[in-house]
Design an enzyme around this catalytic site. Structure first.
Site, short mmCIF file in Angstrom:
data_model
loop_
_atom_site.label_atom_id
_atom_site.label_comp_id
_atom_site.label_asym_id
_atom_site.label_seq_id
_atom_site.Cartn_x
_atom_site.Cartn_y
_atom_site.Cartn_z
N HIS A 249 0.84 -1.20 0.00
CA HIS A 249 0.00 0.00 0.00
C HIS A 249 0.87 1.24 0.00
CE1 HIS A 249 0.70 0.62 4.28
NE2 HIS A 249 0.20 -0.56 4.58
N HIS B 290 4.11 1.20 2.27
CA HIS B 290 5.24 0.42 1.73
C HIS B 290 5.82 1.13 0.51
CE1 HIS B 290 2.35 -2.81 3.25
NE2 HIS B 290 3.31 -2.76 4.14
N CYS C 244 2.19 -9.54 21.31
CA CYS C 244 1.28 -9.07 20.27
C CYS C 244 1.69 -9.72 18.95
CB CYS C 244 1.34 -7.55 20.15
SG CYS C 244 0.43 -6.96 18.71
N CYS D 236 2.58 -7.17 16.13
CA CYS D 236 3.95 -6.65 16.17
C CYS D 236 4.96 -7.77 16.10
CB CYS D 236 4.24 -5.91 17.48
SG CYS D 236 3.26 -4.46 17.77
N CYS E 37 -2.64 -3.12 22.29
CA CYS E 37 -1.51 -2.67 21.50
C CYS E 37 -2.00 -1.52 20.63
CB CYS E 37 -1.00 -3.80 20.59
SG CYS E 37 0.03 -3.18 19.25
N HIS F 246 -2.04 -2.21 16.77
CA HIS F 246 -2.91 -3.24 16.19
C HIS F 246 -4.28 -3.30 16.84
CE1 HIS F 246 1.18 -4.30 14.93
NE2 HIS F 246 0.56 -4.50 13.79
N LYS G 118 -5.59 6.47 10.38
CA LYS G 118 -4.54 5.47 10.24
C LYS G 118 -4.83 4.51 9.08
CE LYS G 118 -2.45 2.64 13.40
NZ LYS G 118 -1.70 2.53 14.61
N LYS H 87 -6.52 -2.24 7.36
CA LYS H 87 -7.28 -3.16 6.52
C LYS H 87 -8.77 -2.93 6.74
CE LYS H 87 -5.44 -7.58 5.12
NZ LYS H 87 -4.85 -8.83 5.50
O1 ME8 Z 1 7.22 -4.26 10.02
N1 ME8 Z 1 3.21 5.15 6.62
O2 ME8 Z 1 6.76 -5.19 7.95
P1 ME8 Z 1 5.47 -4.33 7.49
C1 ME8 Z 1 4.49 5.07 6.25
N2 ME8 Z 1 8.31 -7.20 8.45
N3 ME8 Z 1 5.14 3.90 6.08
C2 ME8 Z 1 4.46 2.78 6.31
C3 ME8 Z 1 3.11 2.79 6.70
C4 ME8 Z 1 2.48 4.06 6.86
N4 ME8 Z 1 1.22 4.20 7.20
N5 ME8 Z 1 2.70 1.52 6.84
C5 ME8 Z 1 3.76 0.72 6.52
C6 ME8 Z 1 7.41 -5.09 9.16
N6 ME8 Z 1 4.83 1.48 6.20
C7 ME8 Z 1 8.55 -6.10 9.30
C8 ME8 Z 1 9.85 -5.41 8.97
S1 ME8 Z 1 12.51 -5.39 8.65
C9 ME8 Z 1 13.80 -6.35 9.12
C10 ME8 Z 1 11.07 -6.27 9.14
C11 ME8 Z 1 6.14 1.00 5.79
O3 ME8 Z 1 4.97 -5.01 6.28
C12 ME8 Z 1 7.23 1.50 6.73
O4 ME8 Z 1 8.46 1.39 6.08
O5 ME8 Z 1 4.56 -4.10 8.62
C13 ME8 Z 1 7.14 0.52 7.85
O6 ME8 Z 1 8.27 0.54 8.70
C14 ME8 Z 1 6.99 -0.77 7.08
O7 ME8 Z 1 6.17 -0.40 5.94
C15 ME8 Z 1 6.36 -1.90 7.87
O8 ME8 Z 1 6.11 -2.96 7.00
#
Ligand code: ME8
Length: 522
Positions: free
Chosen positions: A19, A22, A127, A130, A144, A147, A299, A302
């Site tokens: 989204h 990411h 959690c 997380c 949390c 979430h 925020k 989903k």
């Molecule tokens: O945390 N605004 O993966 P994840 C800005 N797998 N950036 C955002 C965002 C938002 N609302 N939502 C997501 C994980 N992101 C772990 C990481 S690394 C070794 C393991 C981006 O799929 C942002 O970069 O939940 C955030 O840190 C990341 O997606 C979290 O992706």
């Protein structure tokens, strides 16, 4: 030897499609990687998917598939989306890749042999969202906050990484390296987290008994357990560049720049440097932390159905416009609010009215007054000098911002030249001068100045808007330029090829009517 630049995004969970959030981090990494390559450095950009852990099992249960099928499904989607959008990563790593599993196991063994791991009984609040234990301080009304669900009380015998014994070293390291974690607000947050965690002992549970979770990398010293997902995931940053044997590994690692959202500050700012120390490696160069994108002030979630899809944005506005908006509208480190209205306003004001307009006015006049070829300039005056001065300051100013991960400021700086060139045209009024007796030389100088301002703008913009930059260069007859361009030399005044045939083309960014965008594109 050229400098290295190694940039990473988080590896994303396989619990949904990419989204806006990411996309932001990934576009930022892509832009930085392209910028450093343009500056003559060897750049390496790593992204990927985080496939182990309980979250994957939850999704597998929902979809009635095996976790491997879920992982294959979403990893493919992430890759395809980035490929469709022209994201130029060097490796897409999956934590189920064979080389990654081997690296994680060998690191676990090293850390175990080094006496950094102990086995004990533990009770805590977990959690699954997380994928970590939370402390009471992390909770809001027992839930949390990220979430919006209550963590589960868990008690079991597990392996623990004795992280706390490194907190004194880490605090001092952060104190003495003020830009290790940036911007400042996150550095301060980490320092206070460290104080608080020290009081709690600071041990990190790094195993899950297979009886509860068998989707993970087996501990090399106890086949009854798999590795905790964060311990496995962080190591991707080493596997991705060939740790331990690749000859390029040391130089790339010494230049590592992690990009993350603020949600995963603690694992990256605390777990990871402590892990690296236990492995015997130096810390990464910088942890660059950005804020959150909200959508219409809420925020992204989903359940709210507001997970803006980059593919929809691509279809509706073109990906470069969306990319520009993301990079330009978020001040690095601070939360930002996505609305379709602000997106359209940004596209119209900066891309259509400002940049697009400069391109079309310049090329229309080159066609009318210079037979469509970049004209030879005559003597220059104060107005030309002003534009040249703005252009002359750009490479260094942009470089400073890019090395501090402030893309929004770099773009603002580059658009200073577009503004200056548009203002210059208004003041020189070549459309009037052309009608005056003997005005040809002045018109040629004016149009040369605008073409050259466009060339420099396009080169500096190319990491941000690669297709647009290439298109502008092609229209001003400098199409091969990007292949050999290198900063700062290529952005110096006077590099344009005089006499090159230009092409007018359609508007680069047609204005979008806010009234007609209708329902949110989400
Ligand atoms: O945390 N605004 O993966 P994840 C800005 N797998 N950036 C955002 C965002 C938002 N609302 N939502 C997501 C994980 N992101 C772990 C990481 S690394 C070794 C393991 C981006 O799929 C942002 O970069 O939940 C955030 O840190 C990341 O997606 C979290 O992706």
């Amino acid at each position: 030897m050229s400098e290295n630049f190694y940039v990473t995004t988080p590896i994303y969970y396989i619990n949904g499609e990419p989204h806006l959030g990411h996309t932001y981090t990934t576009v930022l990494a892509d832009t930085l990687a392209r910028y450093h390559a343009l500056a003559g450095e060897r750049s390496f950009f790593l992204t990927g998917s985080d496939e182990h852990g309980e979250k994957a099992l939850e999704v597998a249960a929902e979809r009635q598939e095996t976790p491997q099928q879920v992982a294959d499904h979403y990893a493919k989607i992430f890759r395809e989306v980035w490929d469709t959008l022209g994201i130029r990563y060097d490796r897409f790593i999956r934590t189920t890749d064979a080389d990654h599993k081997a690296v994680v196991q060998s690191i676990l063994q090293t850390v175990y042999d080094g006496g950094h791991i102990e086995f004990k009984e533990y009770e805590g609040l977990y959690c699954v969202g997380c994928e970590r234990f939370l402390t009471d301080r992390d909770l809001e009304d027992g839930l949390c906050p990220d979430h919006e669900r209550a963590p589960e009380k868990r008690s079991e015998a597990n392996y623990f990484f004795k992280m706390g014994k490194q907190f004194a070293w880490l605090s001092e390291f952060i104190e003495t390296n003020p830009d290790f974690i940036r911007p400042d607000r996150y550095r301060n947050e980490v320092l206070s987290m460290l104080k608080e965690e020290s009081g709690l002992g600071g041990d990190l549970c790094i195993s899950r008994p297979k009886t509860r979770l068998d989707w993970g990398i087996e501990l090399p010293f106890d086949e009854g357990y798999v590795c905790y997902v964060w311990f496995d995931a962080l190591i991707n940053y080493l596997t991705g560049i060939g740790y331990p044997d690749d000859p390029d590994f040391p130089a790339l690692w010494a230049s590592a720049e992690h990009l993350i959202g603020k949600d995963i500050l603690k694992p990256h700012a605390i777990f990871w440097p402590c892990m690296l120390r236990a492995i015997g490696l130096e810390p990464y160069r910088h942890l660059n932390v950005h804020g959150y994108w909200n959508v219409d002030s809420r925020k992204i979630s989903k359940s709210l159905g507001n997970r803006i899809s980059p593919l929809d944005m691509n279809e509706k506005y073109g990906f470069e416009s969306f990319r520009y908006y993301l990079l330009r509208d978020m001040s690095f480190g601070i939360d930002s609010n996505f609305t379709e209205e602000s997106l359209v306003t940004r596209i119209n004001s900066d891309l259509a009215n400002n940049l697009g307009n400069l391109v079309s006015r310049t090329l229309n006049m080159v066609k009318r007054f210079a037979e469509g070829n970049v004209p030879e300039p005559g003597p220059i005056g104060d107005l030309e000098r002003e534009v040249m001065e703005v252009a002359g300051r750009l490479p260094e100013a942009v470089d400073r911002e890019m090395r501090a991960t402030r893309c929004h400021r770099a773009l603002e700086t580059i658009f200073g030249l577009v503004d200056a060139a548009n203002r210059y045209l208004e003041r020189r009024e070549p459309w009037k001068v052309a009608k005056q007796e003997g005005g040809e030389e002045s018109v040629r100088t004016t149009l040369y100045t605008c073409c050259e301002a466009l060339r420099i703008t396009a080169i500096l913009l190319s990491p941000f808007l690669p297709l647009t930059a290439a298109e502008i260069l092609e229209r001003i007859g400098q199409s091969g330029e990007l292949e050999s361009a290198q900063l700062p030399q290529s952005a110096q005044w006077g590099g344009i090829q005089v006499g090159a045939a230009t092409q007018k083309g359609d508007p680069l960014f047609p204005r979008i009517d806010l009234e007609t965008i209708g329902e949110s594109g989400a």
